[in-house]
Design an enzyme around this catalytic site. Sequence first.
Site, PDB file in Angstrom:
ATOM      1  N   SER A 320       0.806  -1.227   0.000  1.00 23.81           N
ATOM      2  CA  SER A 320       0.000   0.000   0.000  1.00 23.81           C
ATOM      3  C   SER A 320       0.837   1.273   0.000  1.00 23.81           C
ATOM      4  O   SER A 320       0.300   2.351  -0.264  1.00 23.81           O
ATOM      5  CB  SER A 320      -0.919   0.018   1.214  1.00 23.81           C
ATOM      6  OG  SER A 320      -1.780  -1.088   1.146  1.00 23.81           O
ATOM      7  N   HIS A 363     -15.082   0.870   3.531  1.00 23.32           N
ATOM      8  CA  HIS A 363     -14.793   2.183   4.089  1.00 23.32           C
ATOM      9  C   HIS A 363     -15.919   3.189   3.884  1.00 23.32           C
ATOM     10  O   HIS A 363     -15.830   4.332   4.287  1.00 23.32           O
ATOM     11  CB  HIS A 363     -13.517   2.753   3.470  1.00 23.32           C
ATOM     12  CG  HIS A 363     -12.273   2.060   3.929  1.00 23.32           C
ATOM     13  ND1 HIS A 363     -11.683   1.040   3.202  1.00 23.32           N
ATOM     14  CD2 HIS A 363     -11.527   2.211   5.041  1.00 23.32           C
ATOM     15  CE1 HIS A 363     -10.611   0.606   3.837  1.00 23.32           C
ATOM     16  NE2 HIS A 363     -10.493   1.289   4.956  1.00 23.32           N
ATOM     17  N   CYS A 376      -7.684   2.692   1.678  1.00 29.58           N
ATOM     18  CA  CYS A 376      -8.813   1.981   1.070  1.00 29.58           C
ATOM     19  C   CYS A 376      -8.407   1.393  -0.276  1.00 29.58           C
ATOM     20  O   CYS A 376      -8.058   2.115  -1.212  1.00 29.58           O
ATOM     21  CB  CYS A 376      -9.993   2.938   0.870  1.00 29.58           C
ATOM     22  SG  CYS A 376     -11.339   2.174  -0.058  1.00 29.58           S
TER      23      CYS A 376
END
Lengths: 613, 379
Positions: A320, A363, A376
């Site tokens: 991420s 989310h 997210c």
Amino acid sequence: MERDQEKIDSFTRRAFIIGALQGCALTVLGARLSWLQVIEGEKYKTLAEKNRINVRILPPSRGQIVDRFGVPLATNLQNFQVLVTPEQVESLEKTLTDLKKYISLDDGSIRKALRQAKLKPAYVPVEVRNKLNWDEVSIIELNLAKLPGVSIQAGDLRSYPYKEATGHIVGYVGRVAEAEMTSAPLLSMPGFLVGKSALEKKYETVLQGIPGKAEVEVNVHGRAVRELSRTASIQGERLVLSLDAEFQRFVQQRLTTERSAAAVVMDAVTGAVYALANHPSFDPNIFSGGISAMDWEQLRDDPAHPLNNKVAGGLYPPGSTFKVCTALAGLEAGVIDENTTTFCPGHYDFGNNRFHCWKVGGHGTVNVVGALAHSCDVYFYKMSNAVGIDRIAAMARRLGLGDALDFDLPETKAGEVPDTAWKRKQRGDKTWHPGETINASIGQGAMLASPLQLATMTARIVNGGKEVKPWLAGYAGSKKIFQEEAKAMGINPKHLELVCRGMAQVMQPGGTASAAQIKEPGMQMGGKTGTSQVKRISKAERASGVRRQEDLPWHLRHHGLFIGYAPVENPRYVCAVIVEHGGSGSGAAAPIAHDIMLEVQKRNPAVKEMEKI
Amino acid sequence: MGIFRSSLFSEDMSVWGKIRQIAWGQVFFLCIYATIGFLSLYSAAGGSIDRWASPQIIRFIFAIGMLVAIAIVDIKWIFRIAYPFHIVVIFLLLLVDIFGHIGMGAQRWLDLGVMKIQPSELAKISTILCLARFYHGKELYEAKQFKNLIIPLMMILIPVALVVAQPDLGTGLAIVFGGVAMLFVGGVSIWLFIAGIVAAIAAVPIAWQFLHEYQQKRVLIFMNPESDPLGAGFHITQSKIALGSGGITGKGFLEGTQSHLNFLPEKHTDFIFTLWAEEWGLLGGLFLLAILGMIILYGYWIAFRCRSQFARLVAFGLTVNFSVYVLVNIGMVMGLLPVVGIPLPMMSYGGTALLSVMAAFGIIQCCNVHRDTRLPKGF
């Protein structure tokens, strides 16, 4: 057969001519030999007598490596060795047993000395032991009369005061390997050492220095009687690094709470690396004077790979942390803007595949800042195919991925930035699947980056889009060898500011790494967590409830990653931390980043001038 | 009885009969020559047999067996494989160049897993065999024709180009020398040689550009060794001092000060003649030259008594090859020629060189054993 006879005659005639030429040549050689040995014999005899003048090479001292404040990281200690000249002793074994009375000497080194003696001419001294201490030197000097053929020689021993803390940065030295041998006589000197890894290797020519020469008069046995002239050797240049040694030690210490971790801290504006640490590491001192086979095997076979520099040479899917790049690519491509929102139900269906968000319930509605703050996945999944892999990959390359960045360490790896062209080249003529783009948008799949590249990416985002490159070596002697100014890459500052805002939100309440926020006023940091999968989560596992990372065997757990910058206003420092098999970025890597980013701001090396000669 | 039916060992002579036909005199001189080499290697190691002498002795014993084995092989078979062998060798040279290029640097070896071979050593032999086969099939008037020069030139220049690319200039020059001598005795027109020599002299300034810097330096220092007495000229100067100070009777076995005080470079390889002549003096040096003369003379004697053009040319070519090495090496250590890094065959330490020289003498002996064998004409 008349023709055959003609052929034979021609052959015979011509072979005679060549034979006669050869005969002449042999005669010339004989005549030349007689001339040299009889007519000029006396002259050469005198020359041979005079030929007691031997030119000996004086090896130069190796240049020091120091940190930005002049603290030595690699320096030279005096090394006393005991030598025995086989031709001057009655029995080598007996002399060695005699020596044992005065200094400690194990059977292995006695065997080694005997073997060496067999291979070399008897007048060449054999090294018996290294690294004598003062007591041992003096006791031998005292008893030299009882030990004919024994001598003591002083040489340099490379020493690394920071031991494990700088092993991967300075590297180590070793004997010249056959492949490294050139015609330079210096390299063939017994015991001469050259850099074998990291900066010692990269800056070999700078550190080596210039050998001197001594003309020595020798007696018939080749022993030096008198020195006639001497040109001193010139020590190698001093290499000044961007590193802050004490901070480096701090970072190294901080990593020891993990089984295997690496971290780098650099200047977002100049690219100066202040700390680059790996744990586990190795002590380069064990290589000086020869590493033992046991030590070597232990280092080589350790499953945590202490010899590998994971910061520059370790490649991992960025996870991420890569979302900052995807977000920037989307913004620059005009696919998203500040107000673009997406609803995240916890998964994204594309074709027949379902791509999951890490958060099971989803989310809800998020914009780009929120998507970064909460990491997210669905937000990036959805925008990824509109941006396209080639534009994402191009942004990744602009930010420093897929490139060795001209970094000083030879161990640096370029990593991999997959796109359609890459796939055509690497995997044959296969088409790129949109599903792969979705995967790539959150830094999974074939993408590989080193922590150094992730730090560089962060630096280029937070410094206003300037193309900084990390560097370690600042000055070689008095010569500046680093690039201070970085040119702007032409990325819209508004877009950069938006990504920075997202990274700042990561550390705020609700963000993925809020627990690791620095509380000290003016020192707050921004960042991004990342988790890179070692083992895919299977459908069955997802159905039965994902197993907790702590329940998995260590080597199957995810890598925890974190990239950070501080202070939030006018960023100066960036870092990248990886905890191998640490489970998650927020749990394992972010707390380390908290500690080292707080420390670097307290020390604030960026405002202190680099030490020059 | 067509040759294409012949087996490796021909039917008309028994193995024992063939062994008796070997010119043992040449083998005897080779043994003396090798023994001088062993003594010198023993001395070069400072009186140690383990370092160089004993491996060399073991290799030599093996090589003598190989020489005899090659000598009794049917020459028809050697005749038949001359062309294919050369092609295989060129292929191997190509492989070495390719791997050398990948490995970044000079490479002369090819690692076959079980053994390492040095194709440039094979090329010296295969070029001679190939040229001998070519001229065997040509009448004298054909050999003189210009158009019949193209193929033999290719036979020489292709391997030479590949060897020089390794880079191994010394071996390349040796192949050129051997090859040109073969063209000469094969019957190529004298005028072509004169033209060739003129062209070669004209080409010197061009060739100079292609030499590596260290090679240019060697030639310049040869012209004036005193210009760099402590650098590269050191070798020549020290070698001359070693030879000269040996005097008539020498300094005595193991007593060579120049060699043992390490003034003499490469004393176990390129400069081994110097070591011998320093310790054994003019008498030893001339003795060694005489032994070499006898070995070469035997090669000529064998060439002259062969009935087929092929055997004649092979025995001659391989003998010339050997003597080129000997003359160039000894000329070099005496300061008559530039330092080209050519070893003294068999005496210098090194397994491959020893084996390939002994294999060449095996083929020369094979020519002697089969001196009356008739070989077919044709390409």
